[in-house]
Design a protein around this motif. Structure first.
Motif, PDB file in Angstrom:
ATOM      1  N   ARG A 600      -1.376   6.819  23.761  1.00  0.00           N
ATOM      2  CA  ARG A 600      -2.228   5.689  22.526  1.00  0.00           C
ATOM      3  C   ARG A 600      -1.571   6.598  20.856  1.00  0.00           C
ATOM      4  NH1 ARG A 600      -6.131   0.613  23.004  1.00  0.00           N
ATOM      5  NH2 ARG A 600      -5.481   0.017  21.223  1.00  0.00           N
ATOM      6  N   SER A 601      -1.692   5.887  20.586  1.00  0.00           N
ATOM      7  CA  SER A 601      -1.304   6.442  18.957  1.00  0.00           C
ATOM      8  C   SER A 601      -2.875   5.897  18.214  1.00  0.00           C
ATOM      9  CB  SER A 601      -0.293   6.809  18.214  1.00  0.00           C
ATOM     10  OG  SER A 601       0.458   8.175  18.437  1.00  0.00           O
ATOM     11  N   LYS A 602      -3.428   6.580  17.009  1.00  0.00           N
ATOM     12  CA  LYS A 602      -4.458   5.972  16.416  1.00  0.00           C
ATOM     13  C   LYS A 602      -3.087   4.707  15.294  1.00  0.00           C
ATOM     14  CE  LYS A 602      -8.567   7.950  16.636  1.00  0.00           C
ATOM     15  NZ  LYS A 602      -9.727   8.921  15.951  1.00  0.00           N
ATOM     16  N   TRP A 603      -3.760   3.945  14.443  1.00  0.00           N
ATOM     17  CA  TRP A 603      -3.071   2.972  13.132  1.00  0.00           C
ATOM     18  C   TRP A 603      -2.275   4.092  12.021  1.00  0.00           C
ATOM     19  CZ3 TRP A 603       1.276   0.905  13.138  1.00  0.00           C
ATOM     20  CH2 TRP A 603       1.696   0.290  12.235  1.00  0.00           C
ATOM     21  N   PHE A 604      -1.538   4.517  11.766  1.00  0.00           N
ATOM     22  CA  PHE A 604      -1.556   5.196  10.301  1.00  0.00           C
ATOM     23  C   PHE A 604      -3.138   4.987   9.142  1.00  0.00           C
ATOM     24  CE2 PHE A 604       2.701   4.117  11.489  1.00  0.00           C
ATOM     25  CZ  PHE A 604       2.816   5.607  11.588  1.00  0.00           C
ATOM     26  N   GLU A 605      -4.008   6.667   8.979  1.00  0.00           N
ATOM     27  CA  GLU A 605      -4.681   5.514   7.918  1.00  0.00           C
ATOM     28  C   GLU A 605      -4.084   5.458   5.997  1.00  0.00           C
ATOM     29  OE1 GLU A 605      -6.449   9.270   6.952  1.00  0.00           O
ATOM     30  OE2 GLU A 605      -6.637   9.405   9.855  1.00  0.00           O
ATOM     31  N   LYS A 606      -4.594   4.241   5.437  1.00  0.00           N
ATOM     32  CA  LYS A 606      -4.024   4.067   4.469  1.00  0.00           C
ATOM     33  C   LYS A 606      -4.581   4.798   3.202  1.00  0.00           C
ATOM     34  CE  LYS A 606      -4.177   0.188   1.115  1.00  0.00           C
ATOM     35  NZ  LYS A 606      -5.864  -1.449   1.124  1.00  0.00           N
ATOM     36  N   PRO A 607      -3.297   5.166   2.441  1.00  0.00           N
ATOM     37  CA  PRO A 607      -3.482   6.274   1.626  1.00  0.00           C
ATOM     38  C   PRO A 607      -3.538   5.665   0.256  1.00  0.00           C
ATOM     39  CG  PRO A 607      -0.339   5.613   1.932  1.00  0.00           C
ATOM     40  CD  PRO A 607      -2.162   4.741   3.168  1.00  0.00           C
ATOM     41  N   LEU A 608      -5.133   6.110   0.416  1.00  0.00           N
ATOM     42  CA  LEU A 608      -5.961   5.056  -0.735  1.00  0.00           C
ATOM     43  C   LEU A 608      -5.334   4.833  -2.213  1.00  0.00           C
ATOM     44  CD1 LEU A 608      -9.258   5.416   1.226  1.00  0.00           C
ATOM     45  CD2 LEU A 608      -7.925   3.524   0.499  1.00  0.00           C
ATOM     46  N   ASP A 609      -5.444   7.428  -2.306  1.00  0.00           N
ATOM     47  CA  ASP A 609      -4.873   7.516  -3.668  1.00  0.00           C
ATOM     48  C   ASP A 609      -3.119   7.076  -4.218  1.00  0.00           C
ATOM     49  OD1 ASP A 609      -7.499   8.444  -3.904  1.00  0.00           O
ATOM     50  OD2 ASP A 609      -6.383  10.644  -3.445  1.00  0.00           O
ATOM     51  N   GLU A 610      -2.546   6.185  -3.399  1.00  0.00           N
ATOM     52  CA  GLU A 610      -1.519   5.766  -3.697  1.00  0.00           C
ATOM     53  C   GLU A 610      -1.626   4.001  -3.974  1.00  0.00           C
ATOM     54  OE1 GLU A 610       0.812   6.552  -4.742  1.00  0.00           O
ATOM     55  OE2 GLU A 610       2.431   8.061  -4.379  1.00  0.00           O
ATOM     56  N   PHE A 611      -2.379   3.950  -4.217  1.00  0.00           N
ATOM     57  CA  PHE A 611      -2.920   2.171  -4.540  1.00  0.00           C
ATOM     58  C   PHE A 611      -3.979   1.691  -5.514  1.00  0.00           C
ATOM     59  CE2 PHE A 611      -1.471   2.228  -0.046  1.00  0.00           C
ATOM     60  CZ  PHE A 611      -0.863   0.960   0.120  1.00  0.00           C
ATOM     61  N   VAL A 612      -3.635   0.961  -6.336  1.00  0.00           N
ATOM     62  CA  VAL A 612      -4.356   0.034  -7.050  1.00  0.00           C
ATOM     63  C   VAL A 612      -4.527  -0.868  -7.140  1.00  0.00           C
ATOM     64  CG1 VAL A 612      -2.611  -0.806  -8.381  1.00  0.00           C
ATOM     65  CG2 VAL A 612      -4.359   0.296  -9.629  1.00  0.00           C
ATOM     66  N   LYS A 613      -5.323  -1.983  -7.525  1.00  0.00           N
ATOM     67  CA  LYS A 613      -5.852  -2.734  -7.323  1.00  0.00           C
ATOM     68  C   LYS A 613      -5.237  -3.932  -8.119  1.00  0.00           C
ATOM     69  CE  LYS A 613      -9.576  -2.566  -4.653  1.00  0.00           C
ATOM     70  NZ  LYS A 613      -9.518  -2.958  -3.529  1.00  0.00           N
ATOM     71  N   ILE A 614      -4.853  -5.226  -8.020  1.00  0.00           N
ATOM     72  CA  ILE A 614      -4.393  -6.445  -8.798  1.00  0.00           C
ATOM     73  C   ILE A 614      -4.421  -7.878  -8.632  1.00  0.00           C
ATOM     74  CG2 ILE A 614      -2.626  -4.702  -9.510  1.00  0.00           C
ATOM     75  CD1 ILE A 614      -0.845  -6.354  -8.338  1.00  0.00           C
ATOM     76  N   GLU A 615      -4.149  -8.709  -9.225  1.00  0.00           N
ATOM     77  CA  GLU A 615      -4.674  -9.817  -9.349  1.00  0.00           C
ATOM     78  C   GLU A 615      -3.294 -10.639  -8.705  1.00  0.00           C
ATOM     79  OE1 GLU A 615      -7.412 -11.621 -11.341  1.00  0.00           O
ATOM     80  OE2 GLU A 615      -9.590 -11.595 -10.656  1.00  0.00           O
ATOM     81  N   VAL A 616      -3.224 -11.541  -7.373  1.00  0.00           N
ATOM     82  CA  VAL A 616      -1.774 -11.995  -7.803  1.00  0.00           C
ATOM     83  C   VAL A 616      -1.895 -13.238  -7.329  1.00  0.00           C
ATOM     84  CG1 VAL A 616      -0.724 -10.559  -6.730  1.00  0.00           C
ATOM     85  CG2 VAL A 616      -1.709 -11.321  -5.088  1.00  0.00           C
ATOM     86  N   CYS A 617      -1.260 -14.681  -7.657  1.00  0.00           N
ATOM     87  CA  CYS A 617      -1.693 -15.775  -7.001  1.00  0.00           C
ATOM     88  C   CYS A 617      -1.831 -15.511  -5.859  1.00  0.00           C
ATOM     89  CB  CYS A 617      -0.609 -17.073  -7.488  1.00  0.00           C
ATOM     90  SG  CYS A 617      -0.817 -17.020  -9.414  1.00  0.00           S
ATOM     91  N   VAL A 618      -2.504 -17.097  -4.966  1.00  0.00           N
ATOM     92  CA  VAL A 618      -3.098 -17.099  -3.454  1.00  0.00           C
ATOM     93  C   VAL A 618      -1.209 -17.623  -2.627  1.00  0.00           C
ATOM     94  CG1 VAL A 618      -4.364 -18.030  -1.314  1.00  0.00           C
ATOM     95  CG2 VAL A 618      -5.460 -17.436  -3.616  1.00  0.00           C
ATOM     96  N   GLU A 619      -0.716 -18.873  -3.253  1.00  0.00           N
ATOM     97  CA  GLU A 619      -0.016 -19.213  -2.874  1.00  0.00           C
ATOM     98  C   GLU A 619       1.324 -18.857  -2.586  1.00  0.00           C
ATOM     99  OE1 GLU A 619      -0.822 -24.041  -2.283  1.00  0.00           O
ATOM    100  OE2 GLU A 619      -2.148 -23.629  -4.090  1.00  0.00           O
ATOM    101  N   SER A 620       1.535 -18.120  -4.589  1.00  0.00           N
ATOM    102  CA  SER A 620       2.944 -17.911  -4.326  1.00  0.00           C
ATOM    103  C   SER A 620       2.411 -16.202  -4.439  1.00  0.00           C
ATOM    104  CB  SER A 620       3.691 -17.867  -5.991  1.00  0.00           C
ATOM    105  OG  SER A 620       2.745 -17.473  -6.878  1.00  0.00           O
ATOM    106  N   GLY A 621       1.689 -15.354  -4.305  1.00  0.00           N
ATOM    107  CA  GLY A 621       1.989 -13.988  -4.027  1.00  0.00           C
ATOM    108  C   GLY A 621       2.739 -13.601  -4.873  1.00  0.00           C
ATOM    109  N   TYR A 622       2.909 -14.026  -6.546  1.00  0.00           N
ATOM    110  CA  TYR A 622       3.731 -13.484  -7.373  1.00  0.00           C
ATOM    111  C   TYR A 622       1.912 -12.440  -8.503  1.00  0.00           C
ATOM    112  CZ  TYR A 622       8.595 -14.278  -6.954  1.00  0.00           C
ATOM    113  OH  TYR A 622       9.392 -14.863  -6.807  1.00  0.00           O
TER     114      TYR A 622
END
Length: 795
Positions: A600-622
């Motif tokens: 059994r393998s652990k799941w991939f760690e999230k590469p945090l340094d490659e991410f940035v936070k943004i806001e999107v519309c809940v229903e459309s995802g845009y």
């Protein structure tokens, strides 16, 4: 030095004497020099030139399989060591003074000569093991005293060139063991089904006596004589205190082999594959022996079910992600020659089906042209005459991008490919080394994403292993990539991958985009019976994707974890398609059975340094606007080209919030304003079937002038279509079925061909028409006066 007369004499010197001898006897010196040179060069550089079998071993050193030598002999490549038991047996039986003679034993030769002359025939041999090696290398030479003399000379030369251990290894590698078996390795496997180091004293003694008369005595023939020879050798070993009495008595009880064993055939297609490039070599591979046997068993178990549907071939490949080593290679099922059991389906190019859809998803994330929750149209679509269809021939109206990937929907994939750019995506595929995809983009068209191209299981698994490793390495370093991340797989045990130098520059896709792709793939519904897998603690997090080619000819399943990649192909090698053979039903069950025998393998760690936070519309995802409900998500850190949401509109409602109003009928300052999630009419038509909470726009109040937006849209055909009507079994032309979507289905719709009224529909807006060749204009008019028209051509 002075003489008696006081004069100095020169002392006699060896050099002077030799020089004098040379002057007096130059011919003798020349003859002697020629003899020495002849002696030096008399022994060929390579004693044995016979072809050898291709021998393939697991990483544990066990035999996986072999390909017989070109001359039809089971002659394994030369061994580099001899088991102690066999060595002791061999020396006691053939040459007890081996370590004390210079290549020949004059005492043994004299005794043999006397005995042979006295009996008038050859009853005893006086050759040492060294002489026997020479005789084996001179295969085909007639036995005579002159040949014996030549062998003696060559044997002494062999002793100068090689160590005693080397000579023993040469003998053990080239001695005949009866039938078409040559060499200790082949004999141990053929007669006892085991490697030489696992043989008992009795078994080692049996093999030690076989080369003495291989054409007369071998297992299954002349058993009494063979048994007598073996037991005499065992007694000699006991007398010489090589073995104790208990070992001797137990060895006497062991039976002789009755017939040769078949060689192990655990990885026949791998043997076949390696023989192409390493013919006649001994190859220590990366395959895990236990895993290979387990995967063989799993595939054979599923084959019993598959062949009930006349599906006869399948292949499995298992990789170790960190090292790129191949852990298991099963090229086909144990079917029959009639069903092409010898075809290696790991290397065969087949239609990809949907298994490259994740690559497009990752490419668009990496390019900043896609967000995971972004709605993608899933409606009847026609692009330049091409009409893609979902596998279930149903439509969702609109679906989140990550769900479209998880559900493997074809229409959203085609639309995304067209939006991203066919040529751009085709060029990126070259970076993965998918050898079967070797034509220009216009050759494949938009079918590229649905299986219009071909590749093989080897390259697909390699691609997903490289993607997984990209995420692992990024997290394992200081958020860096390796220059040689996209590399080939490793099949040889002692070879390692050189990933190159570290770099801040990505290879093809960044780690964040790959991670989000795996997250989407993890949500795929598992095969029947495993629907609730995520609720069990023993379940494994696996990113996986299935694929089914056109006509149900190929079924694929690829699974990825942090440590492993498992790839499955199922189908018929001759290309025959079978109903009910899909990636989910035929390949995926094998995939999960293989994962069950992996650690059994652990799941991939999230590469945090490659991410940035943004806001999107809940229903459309845009990207969020000021008028939509919002949520914060993480996306790859790059320039984003996704548009702001246009699915949310501000509408005005009357005091009862029952009807829409506008400035044509009321003072908007007294109306209620609200943000409303609105899909285009065709998307809405299908979307609300699967989403009962979706609220259509309220109608305008009767005294208001409605917006100039038609509530109707043709589903099929599209404006400008060119259509050929097929004929039925009776030879009659089939009708063209026209379909229309209306925002208010219960509204009556009136259909016209040119200016001629045809019929009216309600709730289900479909009609059938038998049209003549040529151009036709079709118009639909609803009870509220809304109109929509298309022009089509019947060919």
């Amino acid at each position: 030095m002075k003489n008696l007369f006081g004069r100095r004499e020169s002392s006699p010197s060896f050099g002077g004497a030799t020089g004098g001898f040379l002057k007096k006897h130059p011919k003798k010196w020349a003859f002697l020099a020629i003899l020495l040179i002849a002696y030096y060069i008399c022994l060929p550089k390579n004693l044995f030139e016979s072809p050898t079998a291709t021998v393939v071993e697991s990483k544990q050193g066990t035999l996986l399989g072999a390909m017989i030598a070109d001359d039809g002999q089971w002659r394994f490549p030369e061994i580099d060591s001899i088991p102690p038991k066999f060595k002791a047996c061999l020396l006691q039986f053939e040459d007890a003074h081996f370590y004390r003679h210079p290549g020949f034993n004059p005492i043994s030769m004299f005794k043999a000569m006397v005995e042979n002359l006295s009996t008038g025939k050859t009853v005893r041999g006086g050759s040492t093991l060294t002489q026997q090696v020479v005789r084996l290398s001179r295969n085909g030479k007639r036995r005579s005293y002159w040949e014996k003399f030549i062998e003696l000379i060559l044997a002494t030369r062999l002793e100068f060139r090689h160590s005693k251990e080397d000579i023993l290894e040469l003998y053990a590698s080239h001695a005949p063991f009866g039938g078409n078996v040559v060499g200790l390795d082949g004999a141990a496997w053929r007669y006892f089904g085991r490697p030489p180091y696992q043989l008992s004293w009795a078994e080692s003694a049996t093999l030690a006596v076989l080369p003495n008369a291989p054409s007369l005595i071998y297992p299954g023939k002349n058993q009494e004589r063979l048994l007598a020879k073996r037991n005499r050798l065992l007694k000699k070993l006991w007398n010489e205190e090589v073995i104790d009495s208990t070992t001797y008595e137990l060895a006497l009880l062991e039976e002789l082999p009755k017939k040769p064993y078949p060689l192990p055939n655990t990885a026949p297609h791998l043997v076949q594959y390696l023989t192409k490039s390493k013919k006649g070599k001994r190859i220590a591979t990366t395959l895990d022996d236990d895993l290979q046997r387990n995967v063989n068993f799993i595939l054979q178990k599923h084959y019993q079910d598959l062949r009930q549907n006349q599906v006869h071939n399948a292949a499995v490949l298992v990789l170790d992600v960190p090292t790129r080593k191949v852990l298991s290679y099963v090229g086909n099922t144990m079917t029959t020659k009639e069903h092409q059991k010898d075809v290696d389906m790991v290397q065969a190019n087949r239609s990809t089906g949907s298994v490259i859809k994740p690559l497009l998803y990752a490419a668009m994330l990496d390019a900043g042209e896609l967000l995971p929750d972004m709605l993608v149209p899933d409606v009847p679509t026609q692009i330049a005459g091409y009409t893609p269809e979902n596998f279930n021939q149903e439509y969702s109206g609109a679906v989140k991008a990550k769900q479209a990937l998880a559900r493997s929907l074809n229409i959203p994939a085609v639309r995304l490919l067209q939006e991203y750019g066919l040529e751009k995506f085709r060029d990126q595929l070259d970076g993965f080394g998918l050898k079967g995809i070797d034509k220009r983009a216009d050759h494949y068209g938009l079918t590229l994403i649905l299986g219009g191209a071909e590749t093989n299981l080897w390259d697909l698994c390699k691609t997903y292993a490289n993607l997984a490793s990209t995420v692992n390495h990024f997290n394992g370093t200081s958020s860096e990539y390796f220059e040689n991340e996209f590399t080939d797989l490793v099949l040889e045990r002692d070879r390692t991958v050189d990933f190159g130098k570290k770099s801040v520059e990505k290879n093809l896709f960044d780690a964040g985009s790959i991670y989000l792709t795996f997250e989407a793939m993890k949500e795929v519904n598992r095969p029947e019976g495993d629907e609730s897998w995520q609720f069990f603690d023993s379940s494994k997090d696996i990113a996986w994707k299935t694929g089914t080619s056109f006509g149900n000819k190929d079924a694929w399943a690829i699974g990825v974890t942090k440590d492993h990649v498992v790839g499955i192909w199922v189908g018929n090698a001759d290309g025959e398609g079978r109903p009910d053979m899909t990636g989910v039903t035929s390949a995926a069950p094998i995939l999960f059975d293989v994962f069950d025998v992996l650690q059994r393998s652990k799941w991939f760690e999230k590469p945090l340094d490659e991410f940035v936070k943004i806001e999107v519309c809940v229903e459309s995802g845009y990207l969020a606007t000021a008028i939509c409900p919002k949520k914060t998500i993480s996306i790859p850190k790059k320039q984003n080209f996704v548009k702001a949401c246009n699915y949310h509109k501000t509408i005005h409602l009357d005091a009862n919030r029952q009807f829409r109003v506008n400035s044509s009928c009321t003072d908007l300052s007294t109306a209620s304003s609200e943000s409303w999630f609105v899909l285009p009419i065709l998307m809405e038509f299908y979307f609300k079937r699967a989403h009962p909470t979706y609220k259509t726009l309220p109608p305008f109040r009767q005294d208001c002038q409605a917006d100039n937006v038609s509530p109707m849209e043709f589903i099929y055909p599209k404006d400008g279509s060119r259509i050929t009507l097929p004929k039925n079994f009776e030879g009659k032309t089939n009708e063209l079925i026209l379909k229309l979507a209306h925002a208010e289905p219960d509204t009556e719709v009136y259909w016209y061909l040119g200016g001629t009224f045809l019929q009216q529909t309600r709730n289900f807006h479909e009609i059938g028409l038998l049209l003549s060749l040529g151009e036709h204009k079709i118009t639909a008019l609803d009870a509220l006066g809304n109109e929509v028209a298309i022009t089509i051509t019947i060919e």
